[in-house]
Design a protein around this motif. Structure first.
Motif, short mmCIF file in Angstrom:
data_model
loop_
_atom_site.label_atom_id
_atom_site.label_comp_id
_atom_site.label_asym_id
_atom_site.label_seq_id
_atom_site.Cartn_x
_atom_site.Cartn_y
_atom_site.Cartn_z
N ILE A 1 39.91 73.37 -50.42
CA ILE A 1 40.55 72.63 -49.25
C ILE A 1 39.94 73.79 -47.94
O ILE A 1 41.02 74.57 -47.38
CB ILE A 1 40.90 71.69 -49.05
N ILE A 2 38.97 73.07 -47.29
CA ILE A 2 38.25 74.22 -45.86
C ILE A 2 38.13 73.40 -44.94
O ILE A 2 37.49 72.62 -44.55
CB ILE A 2 36.80 75.08 -46.36
N ASN A 3 38.92 73.66 -44.12
CA ASN A 3 38.80 72.83 -42.42
C ASN A 3 38.47 73.46 -41.14
O ASN A 3 38.84 74.58 -41.25
CB ASN A 3 40.02 72.48 -41.98
N VAL A 4 37.78 73.11 -40.45
CA VAL A 4 37.00 74.22 -39.69
C VAL A 4 37.25 73.28 -38.48
O VAL A 4 36.65 72.49 -38.77
CB VAL A 4 35.63 74.67 -40.11
N VAL A 5 38.03 73.95 -37.57
CA VAL A 5 38.44 73.97 -36.34
C VAL A 5 38.15 74.16 -35.10
O VAL A 5 37.61 75.04 -35.24
CB VAL A 5 39.91 73.18 -36.30
N ASP A 6 37.85 73.05 -33.85
CA ASP A 6 37.27 73.86 -32.84
C ASP A 6 37.46 73.11 -31.57
O ASP A 6 37.80 71.82 -31.64
CB ASP A 6 35.54 74.01 -32.84
N VAL A 7 37.94 74.09 -30.20
CA VAL A 7 38.47 73.81 -29.45
C VAL A 7 37.08 71.66 -28.55
O VAL A 7 37.37 71.15 -27.70
CB VAL A 7 38.68 74.30 -28.06
N VAL B 1 36.23 82.67 -33.61
CA VAL B 1 35.79 82.59 -32.16
C VAL B 1 35.10 82.91 -31.27
O VAL B 1 35.08 84.62 -32.19
CB VAL B 1 37.22 82.59 -31.44
N ASN B 2 34.57 83.59 -30.58
CA ASN B 2 33.23 84.19 -29.73
C ASN B 2 34.40 85.14 -28.90
O ASN B 2 35.83 84.98 -28.65
CB ASN B 2 32.66 82.75 -27.74
N LYS C 1 40.81 86.39 -24.82
CA LYS C 1 41.46 86.07 -24.79
C LYS C 1 41.17 84.85 -25.34
O LYS C 1 42.56 84.00 -25.78
CB LYS C 1 40.97 84.75 -23.30
N TRP C 2 40.41 84.60 -26.03
CA TRP C 2 39.84 83.60 -27.28
C TRP C 2 40.90 83.68 -28.39
O TRP C 2 41.26 82.36 -29.26
CB TRP C 2 38.68 82.48 -27.64
N ALA D 1 45.87 83.43 -31.87
CA ALA D 1 46.71 83.86 -32.36
C ALA D 1 48.46 82.52 -32.23
O ALA D 1 48.71 82.98 -32.69
CB ALA D 1 46.61 85.32 -32.37
N ARG D 2 48.88 82.97 -31.05
CA ARG D 2 49.75 82.18 -30.14
C ARG D 2 49.24 80.51 -30.94
O ARG D 2 50.57 79.95 -31.21
CB ARG D 2 49.51 81.77 -28.72
N GLU D 3 48.49 79.31 -31.11
CA GLU D 3 48.55 78.67 -31.88
C GLU D 3 48.85 78.77 -33.38
O GLU D 3 49.48 78.08 -34.06
CB GLU D 3 47.01 78.12 -32.21
N VAL D 4 48.37 79.80 -34.12
CA VAL D 4 48.65 80.02 -35.26
C VAL D 4 50.01 79.82 -35.07
O VAL D 4 51.07 79.61 -36.31
CB VAL D 4 48.01 80.89 -35.95
#
Ligand code: NAD
Ligand code: UGA
Length: 477
Positions: A32-38, A93-94, A111-112, A117-120
């Motif tokens: 199951i693959i979730n691709v997430v983005d802001v 991320v970029n 920075k991205w 890393a902080r969210e993870v």
């Protein structure tokens, strides 16, 4: 033996995250693959019913999305939830070049990556494998590891275990799906055999095991930068030879063919063009330059920096040739620009040679009619930082204006686009531009009308027979 992976989260739904996860979802239906983005707009585009509205144009992508989206592939902004449920998290991320501060103009802006890393660290539960898919400076894994462990929050923090791997992506835009389905190699860098085997287990679903290489994590990070640096170096090399061809009577296509037959050199990546573009070559080389400078290796830094410098010189050289051939001035002259993407089969314009060439011509006062089959008018406006006008035809005189203007045409099937043009400048090698009817086009243009072919895609005889003057890159004959 690796642990079995069921849930994947990919942070970043861009040119890498989207296609990479699409192919993984196709080849691993049990994941199951979730691709997430802001970026909500981008996610909405990934979810759009009309597949022609996907945020990325990439041949073969629509077919895969049709098969897997909503089954085992999901696009959303639910970052927290997707990280919580994932056994393996790809950071995709970029990582552009830093614009200000320490290392500005060369170092990658992380920075991205740091935000990811902080969210993870905050949301992951239990054992998580964190995979660097973005291209990163050497030793970033160390930084990620530190952030993952120091930013853990909640009472169960000691139960959170992170294994960081490097798994750089080598796809090229325009051929991304084929590159992902049939990679030359898959590189997995790390120091944890179990985590590395888990990732290898996923790729083994469609990639032969001997193509999956294990290295230490720093070699993996450096191999990605080096690979792009070598590829870009070939292009700068052949482009520099094109300039020599033009003054000596040689033909760069013949030179490329001749050297490419040497199996030690090989024939690929020897097409002279308007200068390499794309989001990565320049930034990755500059990253390497920064690394070399940081370690006091100034000769190494200068060597790699020259690849970027000659690329910029080459792009400037092309716009200067256009001006010189048009009697030293393009002010108030209509020029048709064919192609704005940095290569064919993509809608990406990042670092496209077309941007600097068009800016130079606009600066010289030229009026440009720009056509690209996949790049939108808003993207071109964003790149040129000048608003388009509706049409030049109603303008009376431009003589007092300092810089030129531009208009956009989504199609070229109507020859009217060429009416009263002094020149056509081909900057992207779209297939459609090979099939143009030069005889008909010529009738609409202002003689002595020119065709500037920076991609070697026109048939020289056809263009010349139509009464047009032709300039081809690296053609000194
Ligand atoms: P991109 O800009 O197309 O996509 C990156 C996405 O990440 C964006 O949609 C952005 O909104 C999202 N993002 C940024 N920070 C986020 C966060 N904290 N949480 C959630 N989403 C976030 O970039 P790309 O072209 O896909 O490149 C990604 C990386 O892959 C770069 O490091 C690049 O060097 C590397 N790479 C790119 C290519 C290529 O062909 N484009 C090929 C190989 C490697
Ligand atoms: C490049 C690499 O080829 C990928 O392996 C890598 O994963 C990717 O960068 C990345 O890290 O982003 P990409 O930039 O998508 O892929 O496209 P390329 O096919 O490499 O073309 C780059 C530029 O070089 C384009 O402007 C292209 O027109 C130009 N080029 C390429 C030439 O001028 N001549 C050639 O012979 C080949």
């Amino acid at each position: 033996m690796g642990i079995s992976i069921k849930n994947i989260c990919c942070i970043g739904a861009g040119y890498v995250g989207g296609p990479t996860m699409a192919v993984m979802s196709l080849k691993c239906p049990n994941l199951i693959i979730n691709v997430v983005d802001v970026n909500k707009e981008r996610i909405d585009a990934w979810n759009s019913e009309d597949l022609s509205k996907l945020p990325i144009f990439e041949p073969g992508l629509e077919d895969i999305i049709k098969k897997t989206r909503g089954k085992n592939l999901f696009f959303s902004n639910k970052i927290k939830e997707s990280i919580e449920n994932a056994d393996m998290i790809f950071i995709s991320v970029n990582t552009p070049t830093k614009e200000k501060g320490l290392g500005a103009g060369k170092a990658s802006d992380l920075k991205w990556v740091e935000a990811c890393a902080r969210e993870v660290s905050r949301f992951a539960k239990g054992y998580s494998i964190v995979v660097e898919k973005s291209t990163l400076p050497v030793r970033t894994a160390e930084v990620i590891q530190k952030i993952l462990y120091t930013s853990r929050k909640n009472s169960n923090k000691e139960k959170k275990i992170f294994k960081v791997l490097s798994n750089p992506e080598f796809l090229a835009e325009g051929t991304a799906i084929n590159d992902l389905l049939n990679p030359d190699r898959v590189l997995i860098g790390g120091d944890d055999e179990q985590a590395m085997s888990s990732l290898r287990g996923i790729y083994k679903e469609w990639v032969a095991e001997e193509k999956i290489l294990f290295t230490n994590i720093w070699s993996s990070e450096l191999a990605k930068l080096t690979s792009n640096a070598f590829l870009a170096q070939r292009i700068s090399s052949i482009n520099s030879i094109s300039a020599i061809c033009e003054v000596t009577g040689a033909d760069v296509r013949e030179v490329s063919r001749a050297i490419g037959k040497d199996s030690r050199i090989g024939s690929r990546f020897l097409d002279s063009g308007p200068g390499f573009g794309g989001s990565c070559f320049k930034k990755d080389i500059l990253n390497l330059v920064y690394l070399a400078e940081y370690f006091g290796l100034s000769e190494v830094a200068n060597f790699w920096e020259s690849i970027v410098k000659i690329n910029a010189w080459h792009q400037k050289r092309i716009s200067e040739i256009v001006v010189k051939k048009l009697f030293g001035t393009v002010a108030n002259k209509k020029l048709v620009i064919l192609g704005f993407a940095f290569k064919s089969n993509t809608n990406d314009t990042r670092e496209s040679a077309a941007i600097s060439i068009c800016k130079n011509l606009l600066n010289e006062g030229a009026n440009l009619v720009i056509h690209d089959p996949k790049v939108s008018v808003s993207q071109i406006e964003n790149d040129l930082k000048i608003k388009p006008i509706k049409s030049f035809d109603n303008k009376k005189s431009y003589l007092n204006e300092k810089s030129g203007e531009w208009e956009y045409r989504p199609h070229i099937n109507n020859l009217e686009i060429f009416k009263n043009a002094y020149a056509i400048v081909i900057l992207t090698e779209w297939e459609d531009f090979r099939k143009l009817n030069w005889r008909e086009i010529s009738k609409n243009m202002v003689p002595p009308a020119w065709v500037f072919d920076s991609r070697s895609i026109v048939n020289p005889e056809e263009v010349k027979d139509a009464g047009l003057s032709l300039w081809r890159l690296g053609d000194g004959t």
